[in-house]
Scaffold this motif. Structure first.
Motif, PDB file in Angstrom:
ATOM      1  N   HIS A 314       0.850  -1.194   0.000  1.00 22.53           N
ATOM      2  CA  HIS A 314       0.000   0.000   0.000  1.00 22.53           C
ATOM      3  C   HIS A 314       0.882   1.239   0.000  1.00 22.53           C
ATOM      4  CE1 HIS A 314      -3.870   2.131   0.905  1.00 22.53           C
ATOM      5  NE2 HIS A 314      -2.997   3.068   1.240  1.00 22.53           N
ATOM      6  N   ALA A 315       1.574   1.473   1.111  1.00 26.12           N
ATOM      7  CA  ALA A 315       2.406   2.673   1.218  1.00 26.12           C
ATOM      8  C   ALA A 315       3.518   2.675   0.172  1.00 26.12           C
ATOM      9  CB  ALA A 315       2.998   2.785   2.622  1.00 26.12           C
ATOM     10  N   GLY A 316       4.001   1.487  -0.218  1.00 25.52           N
ATOM     11  CA  GLY A 316       5.103   1.404  -1.171  1.00 25.52           C
ATOM     12  C   GLY A 316       4.663   1.173  -2.594  1.00 25.52           C
ATOM     13  N   GLU A 317       3.423   1.565  -2.922  1.00 24.94           N
ATOM     14  CA  GLU A 317       2.872   1.262  -4.236  1.00 24.94           C
ATOM     15  C   GLU A 317       3.745   1.797  -5.370  1.00 24.94           C
ATOM     16  OE1 GLU A 317      -1.514   1.286  -6.184  1.00 24.94           O
ATOM     17  OE2 GLU A 317      -0.923   3.178  -5.267  1.00 24.94           O
ATOM     18  N   TRP A 318       4.206   3.017  -5.263  1.00 15.71           N
ATOM     19  CA  TRP A 318       4.938   3.620  -6.373  1.00 15.71           C
ATOM     20  C   TRP A 318       6.361   3.102  -6.475  1.00 15.71           C
ATOM     21  CZ3 TRP A 318       2.126   5.643 -10.001  1.00 15.71           C
ATOM     22  CH2 TRP A 318       0.824   6.032  -9.664  1.00 15.71           C
ATOM     23  N   ASP A 319       6.854   2.462  -5.425  1.00  8.12           N
ATOM     24  CA  ASP A 319       8.133   1.753  -5.534  1.00  8.12           C
ATOM     25  C   ASP A 319       7.931   0.374  -6.154  1.00  8.12           C
ATOM     26  OD1 ASP A 319       9.680   3.774  -4.334  1.00  8.12           O
ATOM     27  OD2 ASP A 319       9.009   3.138  -2.352  1.00  8.12           O
ATOM     28  N   TYR A 320       6.766  -0.196  -5.935  1.00  4.44           N
ATOM     29  CA  TYR A 320       6.439  -1.508  -6.511  1.00  4.44           C
ATOM     30  C   TYR A 320       6.387  -1.436  -8.028  1.00  4.44           C
ATOM     31  CZ  TYR A 320       3.565  -5.618  -7.663  1.00  4.44           C
ATOM     32  OH  TYR A 320       3.071  -6.767  -8.213  1.00  4.44           O
ATOM     33  N   PHE A 321       5.824  -0.368  -8.547  1.00  2.67           N
ATOM     34  CA  PHE A 321       5.714  -0.231  -9.998  1.00  2.67           C
ATOM     35  C   PHE A 321       7.090  -0.144 -10.642  1.00  2.67           C
ATOM     36  CE2 PHE A 321       1.722   2.442  -9.079  1.00  2.67           C
ATOM     37  CZ  PHE A 321       0.918   1.328  -9.066  1.00  2.67           C
ATOM     38  N   PRO A 322       7.320  -0.848 -11.733  1.00  3.45           N
ATOM     39  CA  PRO A 322       8.497  -0.538 -12.544  1.00  3.45           C
ATOM     40  C   PRO A 322       8.364   0.883 -13.080  1.00  3.45           C
ATOM     41  CG  PRO A 322       7.593  -2.683 -13.137  1.00  3.45           C
ATOM     42  CD  PRO A 322       6.578  -2.011 -12.252  1.00  3.45           C
ATOM     43  N   GLY A 323       9.373   1.698 -12.817  1.00  2.15           N
ATOM     44  CA  GLY A 323       9.365   3.070 -13.307  1.00  2.15           C
ATOM     45  C   GLY A 323      10.521   3.287 -14.263  1.00  2.15           C
ATOM     46  N   PRO A 324      10.629   4.489 -14.818  1.00  2.00           N
ATOM     47  CA  PRO A 324      11.719   4.770 -15.763  1.00  2.00           C
ATOM     48  C   PRO A 324      13.109   4.517 -15.194  1.00  2.00           C
ATOM     49  CG  PRO A 324      10.041   6.469 -15.894  1.00  2.00           C
ATOM     50  CD  PRO A 324       9.675   5.612 -14.721  1.00  2.00           C
ATOM     51  N   ASP A 325      13.294   4.710 -13.888  1.00  2.00           N
ATOM     52  CA  ASP A 325      14.618   4.458 -13.299  1.00  2.00           C
ATOM     53  C   ASP A 325      14.972   2.987 -13.353  1.00  2.00           C
ATOM     54  OD1 ASP A 325      14.876   7.118 -12.792  1.00  2.00           O
ATOM     55  OD2 ASP A 325      14.326   6.984 -10.670  1.00  2.00           O
ATOM     56  N   ARG A 326      14.044   2.125 -12.906  1.00  2.00           N
ATOM     57  CA  ARG A 326      14.310   0.682 -12.933  1.00  2.00           C
ATOM     58  C   ARG A 326      14.440   0.160 -14.357  1.00  2.00           C
ATOM     59  NH1 ARG A 326       9.782  -2.066  -9.448  1.00  2.00           N
ATOM     60  NH2 ARG A 326      10.740  -3.938 -10.348  1.00  2.00           N
ATOM     61  N   VAL A 327      13.582   0.643 -15.247  1.00  2.00           N
ATOM     62  CA  VAL A 327      13.655   0.212 -16.641  1.00  2.00           C
ATOM     63  C   VAL A 327      14.944   0.728 -17.283  1.00  2.00           C
ATOM     64  CG1 VAL A 327      12.546   0.331 -18.903  1.00  2.00           C
ATOM     65  CG2 VAL A 327      11.151   0.069 -16.842  1.00  2.00           C
ATOM     66  N   GLY A 328      15.331   1.949 -16.941  1.00  2.00           N
ATOM     67  CA  GLY A 328      16.563   2.507 -17.465  1.00  2.00           C
ATOM     68  C   GLY A 328      17.787   1.694 -17.052  1.00  2.00           C
ATOM     69  N   ALA A 329      17.809   1.261 -15.784  1.00  2.00           N
ATOM     70  CA  ALA A 329      18.919   0.426 -15.316  1.00  2.00           C
ATOM     71  C   ALA A 329      18.976  -0.886 -16.078  1.00  2.00           C
ATOM     72  CB  ALA A 329      18.774   0.170 -13.816  1.00  2.00           C
ATOM     73  N   ALA A 330      17.797  -1.461 -16.363  1.00  2.00           N
ATOM     74  CA  ALA A 330      17.749  -2.708 -17.124  1.00  2.00           C
ATOM     75  C   ALA A 330      18.198  -2.505 -18.570  1.00  2.00           C
ATOM     76  CB  ALA A 330      16.337  -3.297 -17.089  1.00  2.00           C
ATOM     77  N   ILE A 331      17.847  -1.357 -19.146  1.00  2.00           N
ATOM     78  CA  ILE A 331      18.298  -1.048 -20.508  1.00  2.00           C
ATOM     79  C   ILE A 331      19.821  -1.008 -20.560  1.00  2.00           C
ATOM     80  CG2 ILE A 331      18.452   0.816 -22.222  1.00  2.00           C
ATOM     81  CD1 ILE A 331      15.529   1.488 -21.553  1.00  2.00           C
ATOM     82  N   ARG A 332      20.437  -0.359 -19.583  1.00  2.00           N
ATOM     83  CA  ARG A 332      21.902  -0.281 -19.540  1.00  2.00           C
ATOM     84  C   ARG A 332      22.510  -1.659 -19.370  1.00  2.00           C
ATOM     85  NH1 ARG A 332      20.449   4.091 -16.248  1.00  2.00           N
ATOM     86  NH2 ARG A 332      21.050   2.946 -14.357  1.00  2.00           N
ATOM     87  N   SER A 333      21.869  -2.500 -18.558  1.00  2.00           N
ATOM     88  CA  SER A 333      22.383  -3.845 -18.329  1.00  2.00           C
ATOM     89  C   SER A 333      22.344  -4.674 -19.608  1.00  2.00           C
ATOM     90  CB  SER A 333      21.562  -4.532 -17.227  1.00  2.00           C
ATOM     91  OG  SER A 333      21.970  -5.875 -17.057  1.00  2.00           O
ATOM     92  N   VAL A 334      21.239  -4.565 -20.351  1.00  2.00           N
ATOM     93  CA  VAL A 334      21.109  -5.330 -21.594  1.00  2.00           C
ATOM     94  C   VAL A 334      22.126  -4.842 -22.628  1.00  2.00           C
ATOM     95  CG1 VAL A 334      19.581  -5.851 -23.531  1.00  2.00           C
ATOM     96  CG2 VAL A 334      18.682  -5.881 -21.208  1.00  2.00           C
ATOM     97  N   LEU A 335      22.302  -3.551 -22.715  1.00  2.00           N
ATOM     98  CA  LEU A 335      23.226  -3.013 -23.708  1.00  2.00           C
ATOM     99  C   LEU A 335      24.683  -3.333 -23.379  1.00  2.00           C
ATOM    100  CD1 LEU A 335      21.623   0.486 -24.432  1.00  2.00           C
ATOM    101  CD2 LEU A 335      21.549  -1.575 -25.849  1.00  2.00           C
ATOM    102  N   GLU A 336      24.973  -3.494 -22.089  1.00  2.00           N
ATOM    103  CA  GLU A 336      26.347  -3.812 -21.675  1.00  2.00           C
ATOM    104  C   GLU A 336      26.624  -5.301 -21.687  1.00  2.00           C
ATOM    105  OE1 GLU A 336      26.493  -2.012 -17.868  1.00  2.00           O
ATOM    106  OE2 GLU A 336      26.478   0.051 -18.647  1.00  2.00           O
ATOM    107  N   GLY A 337      25.548  -6.121 -21.806  1.00  2.00           N
ATOM    108  CA  GLY A 337      25.696  -7.568 -21.722  1.00  2.00           C
ATOM    109  C   GLY A 337      26.399  -8.161 -22.929  1.00  2.00           C
TER     110      GLY A 337
END
Length: 337
Positions: A314-337
Protein backbone atom coordinates in the motif's frame (compact mmCIF):
# COMPACT_ATOMS: atom_id res chain seq x y z
CA UNK A 1 -11.21 12.22 -34.98
CA UNK A 2 -12.35 13.04 -31.46
CA UNK A 3 -10.26 13.66 -28.36
CA UNK A 4 -11.16 11.03 -25.78
CA UNK A 5 -9.89 9.53 -22.59
CA UNK A 6 -9.82 5.74 -22.34
CA UNK A 7 -13.02 5.88 -20.29
CA UNK A 8 -14.77 7.87 -23.00
CA UNK A 9 -13.44 5.56 -25.72
CA UNK A 10 -14.83 2.54 -23.86
CA UNK A 11 -18.19 4.31 -23.44
CA UNK A 12 -18.23 5.06 -27.16
CA UNK A 13 -17.41 1.45 -28.07
CA UNK A 14 -20.31 0.22 -25.94
CA UNK A 15 -22.67 2.69 -27.62
CA UNK A 16 -21.65 1.75 -31.14
CA UNK A 17 -21.85 -1.99 -30.44
CA UNK A 18 -25.29 -1.68 -28.81
CA UNK A 19 -26.58 0.47 -31.67
CA UNK A 20 -25.37 -2.00 -34.29
CA UNK A 21 -26.53 -5.22 -32.63
CA UNK A 22 -29.49 -5.55 -30.29
CA UNK A 23 -27.99 -8.79 -28.94
CA UNK A 24 -25.27 -6.80 -27.14
CA UNK A 25 -26.14 -6.34 -23.47
CA UNK A 26 -24.13 -4.80 -20.63
CA UNK A 27 -24.34 -6.05 -17.07
CA UNK A 28 -22.40 -5.85 -13.81
CA UNK A 29 -22.33 -4.19 -10.42
CA UNK A 30 -23.47 -0.54 -10.65
CA UNK A 31 -23.07 -0.40 -14.43
CA UNK A 32 -26.64 0.81 -15.02
CA UNK A 33 -27.96 3.83 -13.13
CA UNK A 34 -24.55 4.69 -11.65
CA UNK A 35 -22.59 4.10 -14.87
CA UNK A 36 -19.85 1.96 -13.35
CA UNK A 37 -17.32 2.71 -10.66
CA UNK A 38 -15.07 4.38 -13.26
CA UNK A 39 -18.01 5.61 -15.40
CA UNK A 40 -17.17 3.37 -18.36
CA UNK A 41 -20.87 2.56 -18.86
CA UNK A 42 -22.26 6.01 -18.04
CA UNK A 43 -25.41 6.86 -19.97
CA UNK A 44 -25.96 3.41 -21.46
CA UNK A 45 -28.99 2.49 -19.36
CA UNK A 46 -30.66 5.84 -20.04
CA UNK A 47 -30.09 5.46 -23.78
CA UNK A 48 -30.77 1.77 -24.31
CA UNK A 49 -33.04 0.92 -21.39
CA UNK A 50 -32.78 -1.37 -18.35
CA UNK A 51 -33.05 -4.57 -20.40
CA UNK A 52 -29.90 -3.76 -22.38
CA UNK A 53 -27.79 -2.30 -19.55
CA UNK A 54 -28.58 -3.44 -16.04
CA UNK A 55 -27.15 -3.83 -12.57
CA UNK A 56 -26.30 -7.21 -11.07
CA UNK A 57 -26.08 -8.42 -7.47
CA UNK A 58 -22.72 -8.39 -5.71
CA UNK A 59 -21.82 -11.85 -6.97
CA UNK A 60 -19.08 -12.18 -9.55
CA UNK A 61 -19.85 -15.90 -9.77
CA UNK A 62 -23.46 -15.09 -10.57
CA UNK A 63 -22.60 -12.31 -13.03
CA UNK A 64 -20.27 -14.44 -15.14
CA UNK A 65 -22.35 -17.62 -14.84
CA UNK A 66 -25.47 -15.76 -15.98
CA UNK A 67 -23.57 -14.10 -18.82
CA UNK A 68 -22.33 -17.48 -20.07
CA UNK A 69 -25.92 -18.71 -20.25
CA UNK A 70 -26.96 -15.55 -22.09
CA UNK A 71 -24.09 -16.01 -24.58
CA UNK A 72 -24.97 -19.66 -25.25
CA UNK A 73 -28.56 -18.70 -26.02
CA UNK A 74 -27.65 -16.06 -28.60
CA UNK A 75 -26.90 -12.80 -26.79
CA UNK A 76 -23.53 -11.02 -26.72
CA UNK A 77 -23.05 -9.99 -23.10
CA UNK A 78 -20.34 -7.53 -22.14
CA UNK A 79 -19.89 -7.67 -18.37
CA UNK A 80 -17.88 -5.51 -16.04
CA UNK A 81 -16.10 -6.81 -12.97
CA UNK A 82 -15.49 -3.70 -10.86
CA UNK A 83 -11.85 -4.55 -10.20
CA UNK A 84 -9.77 -7.44 -11.57
CA UNK A 85 -9.14 -8.41 -7.94
CA UNK A 86 -12.84 -9.29 -7.61
CA UNK A 87 -12.88 -11.89 -10.36
CA UNK A 88 -11.66 -14.82 -8.26
CA UNK A 89 -15.14 -16.05 -7.20
CA UNK A 90 -15.97 -16.19 -10.94
CA UNK A 91 -12.71 -17.83 -12.00
CA UNK A 92 -14.17 -21.33 -12.07
CA UNK A 93 -16.98 -20.19 -14.37
CA UNK A 94 -14.46 -18.44 -16.64
CA UNK A 95 -12.08 -21.40 -16.83
CA UNK A 96 -14.37 -24.43 -16.56
CA UNK A 97 -17.35 -23.14 -18.53
CA UNK A 98 -16.70 -20.12 -20.76
CA UNK A 99 -13.24 -21.12 -21.98
CA UNK A 100 -14.12 -24.76 -22.66
CA UNK A 101 -17.61 -24.51 -24.09
CA UNK A 102 -16.64 -24.56 -27.78
CA UNK A 103 -14.36 -27.57 -27.25
CA UNK A 104 -16.54 -29.61 -24.95
CA UNK A 105 -19.50 -29.20 -27.32
CA UNK A 106 -17.43 -30.05 -30.42
CA UNK A 107 -18.24 -26.62 -31.82
CA UNK A 108 -22.00 -26.91 -31.35
CA UNK A 109 -21.98 -23.98 -28.90
CA UNK A 110 -19.81 -20.90 -28.60
CA UNK A 111 -19.52 -18.30 -25.85
CA UNK A 112 -19.36 -14.76 -27.31
CA UNK A 113 -18.70 -13.13 -23.95
CA UNK A 114 -16.56 -10.11 -23.00
CA UNK A 115 -15.41 -9.65 -19.42
CA UNK A 116 -13.98 -6.18 -18.72
CA UNK A 117 -11.86 -5.56 -15.64
CA UNK A 118 -9.90 -2.52 -14.42
CA UNK A 119 -6.40 -3.79 -13.65
CA UNK A 120 -3.18 -2.68 -12.00
CA UNK A 121 -2.43 -0.06 -9.38
CA UNK A 122 -2.45 3.68 -9.21
CA UNK A 123 -5.40 4.47 -6.92
CA UNK A 124 -3.82 3.53 -3.57
CA UNK A 125 -6.25 0.63 -3.45
CA UNK A 126 -3.75 -1.79 -1.89
CA UNK A 127 -4.06 -5.55 -2.27
CA UNK A 128 -7.75 -5.87 -3.11
CA UNK A 129 -7.99 -3.20 -5.83
CA UNK A 130 -4.62 -3.22 -7.57
CA UNK A 131 -3.65 -6.66 -8.81
CA UNK A 132 -2.48 -7.52 -12.33
CA UNK A 133 -3.74 -11.10 -12.92
CA UNK A 134 -3.24 -11.37 -16.69
CA UNK A 135 -1.11 -14.52 -16.40
CA UNK A 136 -4.08 -16.36 -14.86
CA UNK A 137 -6.02 -15.87 -18.10
CA UNK A 138 -3.27 -16.35 -20.68
CA UNK A 139 -2.63 -19.79 -19.18
CA UNK A 140 -6.17 -20.93 -20.02
CA UNK A 141 -6.80 -22.43 -23.46
CA UNK A 142 -9.96 -21.01 -24.99
CA UNK A 143 -9.62 -17.48 -23.61
CA UNK A 144 -8.36 -14.39 -25.40
CA UNK A 145 -6.75 -11.63 -23.34
CA UNK A 146 -6.27 -8.00 -24.35
CA UNK A 147 -4.75 -4.98 -22.57
CA UNK A 148 -4.94 -1.56 -24.28
CA UNK A 149 -2.41 1.21 -23.71
CA UNK A 150 -4.35 4.11 -25.22
CA UNK A 151 -7.94 5.22 -25.94
CA UNK A 152 -7.94 4.38 -29.66
CA UNK A 153 -6.84 0.81 -28.97
CA UNK A 154 -9.30 0.50 -26.09
CA UNK A 155 -12.19 1.30 -28.43
CA UNK A 156 -10.96 -0.91 -31.25
CA UNK A 157 -10.09 -3.84 -29.02
CA UNK A 158 -13.44 -3.72 -27.23
CA UNK A 159 -15.38 -3.67 -30.50
CA UNK A 160 -13.28 -6.59 -31.77
CA UNK A 161 -13.86 -8.47 -28.52
CA UNK A 162 -17.64 -7.97 -28.66
CA UNK A 163 -17.68 -9.26 -32.25
CA UNK A 164 -15.54 -12.30 -31.42
CA UNK A 165 -17.36 -15.65 -31.14
CA UNK A 166 -15.32 -16.75 -28.12
CA UNK A 167 -14.72 -15.33 -24.61
CA UNK A 168 -12.40 -12.34 -24.35
CA UNK A 169 -10.90 -10.91 -21.16
CA UNK A 170 -10.28 -7.18 -21.47
CA UNK A 171 -7.99 -5.78 -18.79
CA UNK A 172 -8.03 -1.98 -18.58
CA UNK A 173 -5.12 -0.24 -16.78
CA UNK A 174 -6.59 2.17 -14.25
CA UNK A 175 -3.63 4.53 -14.50
CA UNK A 176 -4.51 5.12 -18.14
CA UNK A 177 -8.23 5.68 -17.70
CA UNK A 178 -8.07 9.47 -17.48
CA UNK A 179 -4.60 10.34 -18.82
CA UNK A 180 -2.42 11.96 -19.84
CA UNK A 181 0.40 9.66 -18.74
CA UNK A 182 4.07 10.31 -19.46
CA UNK A 183 5.59 7.38 -17.57
CA UNK A 184 6.24 9.43 -14.43
CA UNK A 185 2.71 10.03 -13.15
CA UNK A 186 2.74 9.34 -9.41
CA UNK A 187 -0.71 10.48 -8.37
CA UNK A 188 -3.81 8.35 -7.92
CA UNK A 189 -6.42 8.14 -10.66
CA UNK A 190 -9.32 10.51 -10.06
CA UNK A 191 -12.29 8.81 -11.74
CA UNK A 192 -14.43 11.95 -11.99
CA UNK A 193 -11.69 14.20 -13.39
CA UNK A 194 -11.40 13.99 -17.16
CA UNK A 195 -8.42 14.96 -19.29
CA UNK A 196 -8.11 14.75 -23.05
CA UNK A 197 -5.62 12.08 -23.96
CA UNK A 198 -5.77 10.67 -27.46
CA UNK A 199 -7.34 10.95 -30.88
CA UNK A 200 -10.00 8.32 -31.51
CA UNK A 201 -11.90 7.81 -34.79
CA UNK A 202 -15.59 8.61 -34.50
CA UNK A 203 -16.77 5.61 -36.48
CA UNK A 204 -16.81 1.95 -35.50
CA UNK A 205 -13.58 0.06 -36.17
CA UNK A 206 -11.71 -2.89 -34.74
CA UNK A 207 -8.14 -3.51 -33.67
CA UNK A 208 -7.42 -7.11 -34.73
CA UNK A 209 -6.91 -9.46 -31.81
CA UNK A 210 -3.39 -10.88 -31.95
CA UNK A 211 -1.71 -7.90 -33.61
CA UNK A 212 0.98 -5.96 -31.73
CA UNK A 213 1.98 -2.35 -32.47
CA UNK A 214 5.49 -0.95 -32.75
CA UNK A 215 5.33 2.29 -30.76
CA UNK A 216 8.92 3.22 -31.44
CA UNK A 217 11.26 1.75 -34.04
CA UNK A 218 14.90 1.14 -33.12
CA UNK A 219 17.90 -1.10 -33.59
CA UNK A 220 19.75 -1.24 -30.25
CA UNK A 221 17.32 -3.45 -28.31
CA UNK A 222 13.70 -4.60 -28.23
CA UNK A 223 11.42 -3.72 -25.30
CA UNK A 224 8.24 -5.78 -24.95
CA UNK A 225 5.52 -4.17 -22.85
CA UNK A 226 1.76 -3.73 -22.59
CA UNK A 227 -0.72 -1.45 -20.90
CA UNK A 228 0.74 1.19 -18.58
CA UNK A 229 4.26 -0.15 -19.01
CA UNK A 230 4.34 0.93 -22.66
CA UNK A 231 4.44 4.53 -21.47
CA UNK A 232 7.01 3.75 -18.79
CA UNK A 233 9.22 2.04 -21.37
CA UNK A 234 8.98 4.99 -23.77
CA UNK A 235 9.88 7.40 -20.96
CA UNK A 236 12.90 5.30 -19.98
CA UNK A 237 14.10 5.09 -23.59
CA UNK A 238 13.86 8.87 -23.94
CA UNK A 239 15.79 9.41 -20.71
CA UNK A 240 18.51 6.93 -21.65
CA UNK A 241 18.80 8.27 -25.19
CA UNK A 242 19.00 4.81 -26.73
CA UNK A 243 17.74 3.60 -30.09
CA UNK A 244 15.30 1.04 -28.69
CA UNK A 245 12.33 -0.57 -30.41
CA UNK A 246 9.27 -0.52 -28.14
CA UNK A 247 6.54 -3.06 -28.93
CA UNK A 248 3.07 -2.70 -27.43
CA UNK A 249 1.71 -6.25 -27.36
CA UNK A 250 -1.94 -5.13 -26.99
CA UNK A 251 -3.14 -8.75 -27.16
CA UNK A 252 -1.44 -11.25 -24.87
CA UNK A 253 -3.42 -14.20 -26.20
CA UNK A 254 -3.33 -14.74 -29.09
CA UNK A 255 0.19 -13.32 -29.13
CA UNK A 256 1.79 -11.64 -32.13
CA UNK A 257 4.90 -13.82 -32.20
CA UNK A 258 6.06 -12.80 -35.70
CA UNK A 259 6.41 -9.13 -34.70
CA UNK A 260 8.31 -10.06 -31.52
CA UNK A 261 10.65 -12.48 -33.26
CA UNK A 262 11.39 -10.14 -36.17
CA UNK A 263 12.26 -7.30 -33.81
CA UNK A 264 14.54 -9.30 -31.51
CA UNK A 265 16.32 -10.93 -34.45
CA UNK A 266 16.96 -7.40 -35.75
CA UNK A 267 18.19 -5.86 -32.47
CA UNK A 268 19.80 -8.89 -30.80
CA UNK A 269 18.68 -7.76 -27.35
CA UNK A 270 15.41 -8.01 -25.42
CA UNK A 271 13.95 -6.38 -22.32
CA UNK A 272 10.50 -7.32 -20.99
CA UNK A 273 8.51 -4.98 -18.74
CA UNK A 274 5.25 -5.62 -16.90
CA UNK A 275 3.61 -4.45 -13.69
CA UNK A 276 2.56 -7.89 -12.43
CA UNK A 277 4.67 -9.99 -10.08
CA UNK A 278 7.88 -11.25 -11.65
CA UNK A 279 7.67 -14.98 -10.86
CA UNK A 280 5.40 -16.80 -13.31
CA UNK A 281 4.34 -13.47 -14.79
CA UNK A 282 3.52 -13.27 -18.49
CA UNK A 283 7.06 -12.03 -19.08
CA UNK A 284 8.36 -15.51 -18.33
CA UNK A 285 6.46 -16.86 -21.35
CA UNK A 286 7.75 -14.01 -23.48
CA UNK A 287 11.32 -14.78 -22.41
CA UNK A 288 10.85 -18.46 -23.26
CA UNK A 289 9.56 -17.58 -26.72
CA UNK A 290 12.43 -15.18 -27.41
CA UNK A 291 14.98 -17.70 -26.14
CA UNK A 292 13.59 -20.43 -28.37
CA UNK A 293 13.02 -18.39 -31.53
CA UNK A 294 15.92 -15.92 -31.35
CA UNK A 295 18.68 -17.80 -29.54
CA UNK A 296 21.31 -17.47 -32.25
CA UNK A 297 20.56 -13.77 -32.69
CA UNK A 298 20.84 -12.78 -29.01
CA UNK A 299 23.89 -10.76 -28.02
CA UNK A 300 22.98 -10.46 -24.32
CA UNK A 301 20.80 -12.24 -21.75
CA UNK A 302 17.08 -11.43 -21.79
CA UNK A 303 16.14 -9.06 -18.94
CA UNK A 304 12.82 -8.65 -17.12
CA UNK A 305 11.55 -5.73 -15.02
CA UNK A 306 8.36 -6.38 -13.07
CA UNK A 307 6.55 -5.97 -9.77
CA UNK A 308 7.94 -7.43 -6.58
CA UNK A 309 7.34 -11.03 -5.54
CA UNK A 310 5.38 -9.85 -2.50
CA UNK A 311 1.76 -9.22 -1.55
CA UNK A 312 0.74 -5.94 -3.15
CA UNK A 313 1.99 -3.06 -0.98
CA UNK A 314 0.00 0.00 0.00
CA UNK A 315 2.41 2.67 1.22
CA UNK A 316 5.10 1.40 -1.17
CA UNK A 317 2.87 1.26 -4.24
CA UNK A 318 4.94 3.62 -6.37
CA UNK A 319 8.13 1.75 -5.53
CA UNK A 320 6.44 -1.51 -6.51
CA UNK A 321 5.71 -0.23 -10.00
CA UNK A 322 8.50 -0.54 -12.54
CA UNK A 323 9.37 3.07 -13.31
CA UNK A 324 11.72 4.77 -15.76
CA UNK A 325 14.62 4.46 -13.30
CA UNK A 326 14.31 0.68 -12.93
CA UNK A 327 13.65 0.21 -16.64
CA UNK A 328 16.56 2.51 -17.47
CA UNK A 329 18.92 0.43 -15.32
CA UNK A 330 17.75 -2.71 -17.12
CA UNK A 331 18.30 -1.05 -20.51
CA UNK A 332 21.90 -0.28 -19.54
CA UNK A 333 22.38 -3.85 -18.33
CA UNK A 334 21.11 -5.33 -21.59
CA UNK A 335 23.23 -3.01 -23.71
CA UNK A 336 26.35 -3.81 -21.68
CA UNK A 337 25.70 -7.57 -21.72
Amino acid sequence: MARMTMIEAIQNAHELAMEADERVVVMGQDVGFFGGVFRCTAGLQKRFGPTRCFDAPISELGIVGTAIGMAVYGLRPCVEIQFADYMYPAYDQIVSEAARLRYRSAGEFTCPLVIRMPTGGGIYGAQTHSQSPEALFTHVAGLKTVIPSNPADAKGLLLAAIADPDPVIMLEPKRLYNGPFDGHHDRPVVPWKTHEMGEVPDEAYTVPLGQAAIRREGSALTILAYGTMVHVALAAVAEQGVDAEVIDLRTLMPLDKPTIVASVRKTGRCLIVHEATLTCGFGAELAAIVQRECFYHLEAPIERVAGWDTPYPHAGEWDYFPGPDRVGAAIRSVLEG
